[in-house]
Every structure is written in C-alpha cells, then in structure tokens.
Design a protein around this motif. Structure first.
Motif, mmCIF file in Angstrom:
data_model
loop_
_atom_site.group_PDB
_atom_site.id
_atom_site.type_symbol
_atom_site.label_atom_id
_atom_site.label_comp_id
_atom_site.label_asym_id
_atom_site.label_seq_id
_atom_site.Cartn_x
_atom_site.Cartn_y
_atom_site.Cartn_z
ATOM 1 N N ASP A 70 6.215 3.161 -20.065
ATOM 2 C CA ASP A 70 7.100 2.078 -20.503
ATOM 3 C C ASP A 70 7.933 2.517 -21.702
ATOM 4 N N GLU A 71 7.326 3.252 -22.634
ATOM 5 C CA GLU A 71 8.053 3.760 -23.797
ATOM 6 C C GLU A 71 9.186 4.700 -23.364
ATOM 7 N N TYR A 72 8.961 5.436 -22.275
ATOM 8 C CA TYR A 72 9.965 6.387 -21.799
ATOM 9 C C TYR A 72 11.059 5.737 -20.962
ATOM 10 N N GLY A 73 10.884 4.465 -20.620
ATOM 11 C CA GLY A 73 11.878 3.797 -19.800
ATOM 12 C C GLY A 73 11.605 3.846 -18.313
ATOM 13 N N ALA A 74 10.379 4.235 -17.930
ATOM 14 C CA ALA A 74 9.984 4.211 -16.518
ATOM 15 C C ALA A 74 9.285 2.895 -16.205
ATOM 16 N N ARG A 75 9.269 2.530 -14.937
ATOM 17 C CA ARG A 75 8.581 1.316 -14.508
ATOM 18 C C ARG A 75 7.310 1.687 -13.753
ATOM 19 N N VAL A 76 6.262 0.877 -13.942
ATOM 20 C CA VAL A 76 4.978 1.137 -13.292
ATOM 21 C C VAL A 76 4.544 -0.118 -12.538
ATOM 22 N N PHE A 77 4.060 0.095 -11.321
ATOM 23 C CA PHE A 77 3.610 -1.004 -10.484
ATOM 24 C C PHE A 77 2.219 -0.674 -9.948
ATOM 25 N N ARG A 78 1.432 -1.696 -9.708
ATOM 26 C CA ARG A 78 0.098 -1.517 -9.140
ATOM 27 C C ARG A 78 0.135 -1.888 -7.658
ATOM 28 N N SER A 79 -0.732 -1.241 -6.880
ATOM 29 C CA SER A 79 -0.820 -1.541 -5.453
ATOM 30 C C SER A 79 -2.196 -1.144 -4.933
ATOM 31 N N SER A 80 -2.614 -1.803 -3.889
ATOM 32 C CA SER A 80 -3.785 -1.359 -3.142
ATOM 33 C C SER A 80 -3.324 -0.375 -2.073
ATOM 34 N N GLU A 81 -4.242 0.369 -1.509
ATOM 35 C CA GLU A 81 -3.906 1.270 -0.411
ATOM 36 C C GLU A 81 -3.348 0.473 0.769
ATOM 37 N N GLN A 82 -3.940 -0.674 1.031
ATOM 38 C CA GLN A 82 -3.534 -1.499 2.154
ATOM 39 C C GLN A 82 -2.099 -1.995 2.009
ATOM 40 N N ASP A 83 -1.689 -2.291 0.779
ATOM 41 C CA ASP A 83 -0.358 -2.859 0.539
ATOM 42 C C ASP A 83 0.680 -1.817 0.144
ATOM 43 N N LEU A 84 0.311 -0.539 0.151
ATOM 44 C CA LEU A 84 1.192 0.491 -0.396
ATOM 45 C C LEU A 84 2.518 0.573 0.348
ATOM 46 N N ARG A 85 2.465 0.575 1.664
ATOM 47 C CA ARG A 85 3.711 0.684 2.442
ATOM 48 C C ARG A 85 4.681 -0.451 2.096
ATOM 49 N N GLU A 86 4.172 -1.669 2.012
ATOM 50 C CA GLU A 86 5.027 -2.810 1.704
ATOM 51 C C GLU A 86 5.533 -2.741 0.270
ATOM 52 N N ARG A 87 4.692 -2.261 -0.646
ATOM 53 C CA ARG A 87 5.104 -2.143 -2.048
ATOM 54 C C ARG A 87 6.245 -1.143 -2.184
ATOM 55 N N ILE A 88 6.118 0.009 -1.505
ATOM 56 C CA ILE A 88 7.187 1.011 -1.531
ATOM 57 C C ILE A 88 8.479 0.411 -0.985
ATOM 58 N N ALA A 89 8.379 -0.232 0.177
ATOM 59 C CA ALA A 89 9.567 -0.797 0.814
ATOM 60 C C ALA A 89 10.208 -1.870 -0.060
ATOM 61 N N ALA A 90 9.388 -2.738 -0.667
ATOM 62 C CA ALA A 90 9.922 -3.824 -1.482
ATOM 63 C C ALA A 90 10.717 -3.288 -2.673
ATOM 64 N N LEU A 91 10.187 -2.259 -3.329
ATOM 65 C CA LEU A 91 10.888 -1.672 -4.470
ATOM 66 C C LEU A 91 12.233 -1.078 -4.048
ATOM 67 N N LEU A 92 12.212 -0.361 -2.936
ATOM 68 C CA LEU A 92 13.429 0.310 -2.490
ATOM 69 C C LEU A 92 14.477 -0.686 -1.991
ATOM 70 N N LEU A 93 14.031 -1.709 -1.270
ATOM 71 C CA LEU A 93 14.970 -2.713 -0.774
ATOM 72 C C LEU A 93 15.597 -3.496 -1.924
ATOM 73 N N GLU A 94 14.767 -3.828 -2.919
ATOM 74 C CA GLU A 94 15.280 -4.574 -4.067
ATOM 75 C C GLU A 94 16.340 -3.771 -4.827
ATOM 76 N N ALA A 95 16.089 -2.455 -4.940
ATOM 77 C CA ALA A 95 17.010 -1.591 -5.679
ATOM 78 C C ALA A 95 18.143 -1.045 -4.806
ATOM 79 N N LYS A 96 18.129 -1.437 -3.523
ATOM 80 C CA LYS A 96 19.131 -0.959 -2.568
ATOM 81 C C LYS A 96 19.103 0.568 -2.426
ATOM 82 N N LYS A 97 17.888 1.103 -2.485
ATOM 83 C CA LYS A 97 17.679 2.533 -2.232
ATOM 84 C C LYS A 97 17.272 2.682 -0.766
ATOM 85 N N LEU A 98 18.277 2.757 0.097
ATOM 86 C CA LEU A 98 18.028 2.647 1.531
ATOM 87 C C LEU A 98 18.071 3.981 2.267
ATOM 88 N N HIS A 99 18.460 5.040 1.580
ATOM 89 C CA HIS A 99 18.598 6.362 2.208
ATOM 90 C C HIS A 99 17.818 7.359 1.361
#
Length: 209
Positions: free
Chosen positions: A48-77
């Motif tokens: 956080d001090e360096y300006g990075a963001r950190v998120f928590r996830s379970s193994e089960q929810d990892l795929r959705e967590r990755i997708a949600a971050l990328l879709l929100e940021a419009k990182k589609l490619h």
C-alpha cells in the motif's frame, strides 16, 4: 607521515570495518516472529505504501476475482506465461500465452497487462520475487506491459529477507527479479515518474490456503 604509517592506518581501519560488518551480519534477524495474519498484514501495508493494490481471495473464487479486477479496470487483452493454470483464465478476457517465449517485445508492450504467479515474497520489504518459472515467464513479460496482476499464495510469503534467501537456495542460479511496488523513479529535480522501468500499476491477489 611515512608511507608505511599511512598503510598501517588503512589496514587498521579496514580490519575494524570488517569486524563490525561480520558482527552486523551475525546480528541480523533470520527468522520471522509474526503470526501468519500479521505477516500478511505487514506485506499488504508495505505494498500500500508503494502504491500497489492488494486483494484477498480463496482458491475457489480466484478465477472470478481475477476476472472482476480486469473487467473493472477494462484490462481485456492480457498476456500470460504458458504455465498459468487454465482455471485462472475467464473467457470474458482475451488471453494470449507467451508460447516458447516467442512474442515480439512490441506485441507484449501493446497488451493491457500481464498475469503471473511468483516464486516467493518478503513481508518486511513488500517485495515479490520472480524467478521466471512456468507461471512467471521471462523478464520482458513483467517489464513491458503497463499493468501487472500477480497471484500469490499465502504460504509463499515469508517475513524476512534471510528466510527468502533460504527458500531460494535450490534455485539460486536462476534469473531472479525483486519487485517492490509499481515501477517508479525520480529525476534530478526529484519529480516522481512511474513506469520507467516496468509497469505503472501493480495489483496483487493473496490466495488463502
């Protein structure tokens, strides 16, 4: 003052400096003292001090967590190393693997970002360690895109640098990169500039185990 007297003073100073250095090294704390959750919180606070963001996830929810971050940021490619597990990759995102390390640098730079794993991480310094294995890819993958999303498992994070080096003993000859937050530097007038030596934006997902 004679030449010999000068040399004697230099020898004495070097000897004293070496003794202090050895004493300092032996005094380094080599084993972490924090609980698992405290270690994770320290790692998060450093990032956080360096300006990075950190998120928590379970193994089960990892795929959705990755997708949600990328879709929100419009990182589609996105580009990724060939060893990234298929169950991390949601089909709402366009994924391209760096097969045989063959993608040209210009093409890598044109992606919205890169998804990787990591070898280990250090809580005290907030550093992520990449050794360019199957889930980390070659150095160019994490230097050229503007955005880096890194997945870390909680048991990959150690508290101290000596613990990190202990983990890396078996792979010490491999190329190793330490990342501490998004790329940033300052010019002679101390103007902070992001993205000169790597991605301007870093997100980290910590996966519970």
């Amino acid at each position: 003052m004679s030449r010999e007297a000068v040399l004697n003073r230099v020898r004495s100073a070097l000897s004293s400096s070496k003794a202090k250095s050895v004493a300092s090294v032996s005094a380094y704390r080599r084993i972490g003292m924090l609980t698992g959750e405290q270690r994770l919180q320290l790692f998060e606070s450093r990032l956080d001090e360096y300006g990075a963001r950190v998120f928590r996830s379970s193994e089960q929810d990892l795929r959705e967590r990755i997708a949600a971050l990328l879709l929100e940021a419009k990182k589609l490619h996105m580009v990724h190393p060939v060893g990234i597990p298929a169950n991390w990759l949601d089909m709402r995102i366009t994924w391209v693997a760096d097969s045989s390390n063959a993608l040209p640098y210009a093409q890598i730079e044109a992606f919205d970002g890169v998804l990787t794993g990591a070898t280990t991480a250090v809580a005290e310094s907030g550093s992520i360690v990449l050794q360019h294995g199957p889930t980390e890819g070659r150095r160019a993958l994490t230097l050229l895109p503007d955005y880096h999303l890194c997945v870390l498992y909680e048991n990959q994070i150690v508290e101290t640098l000596p613990e990190c080096f202990e983990r890396l003993k078996g792979s010490a000859t491999r190329p190793t990169t330490f990342i501490s937050g998004p790329s940033a530097t300052a010019d002679i007038e101390m103007t902070r500039i992001k993205g000169v030596h790597g991605p301007r934006f870093l997100d980290v997902i910590l996966v519970a185990q």
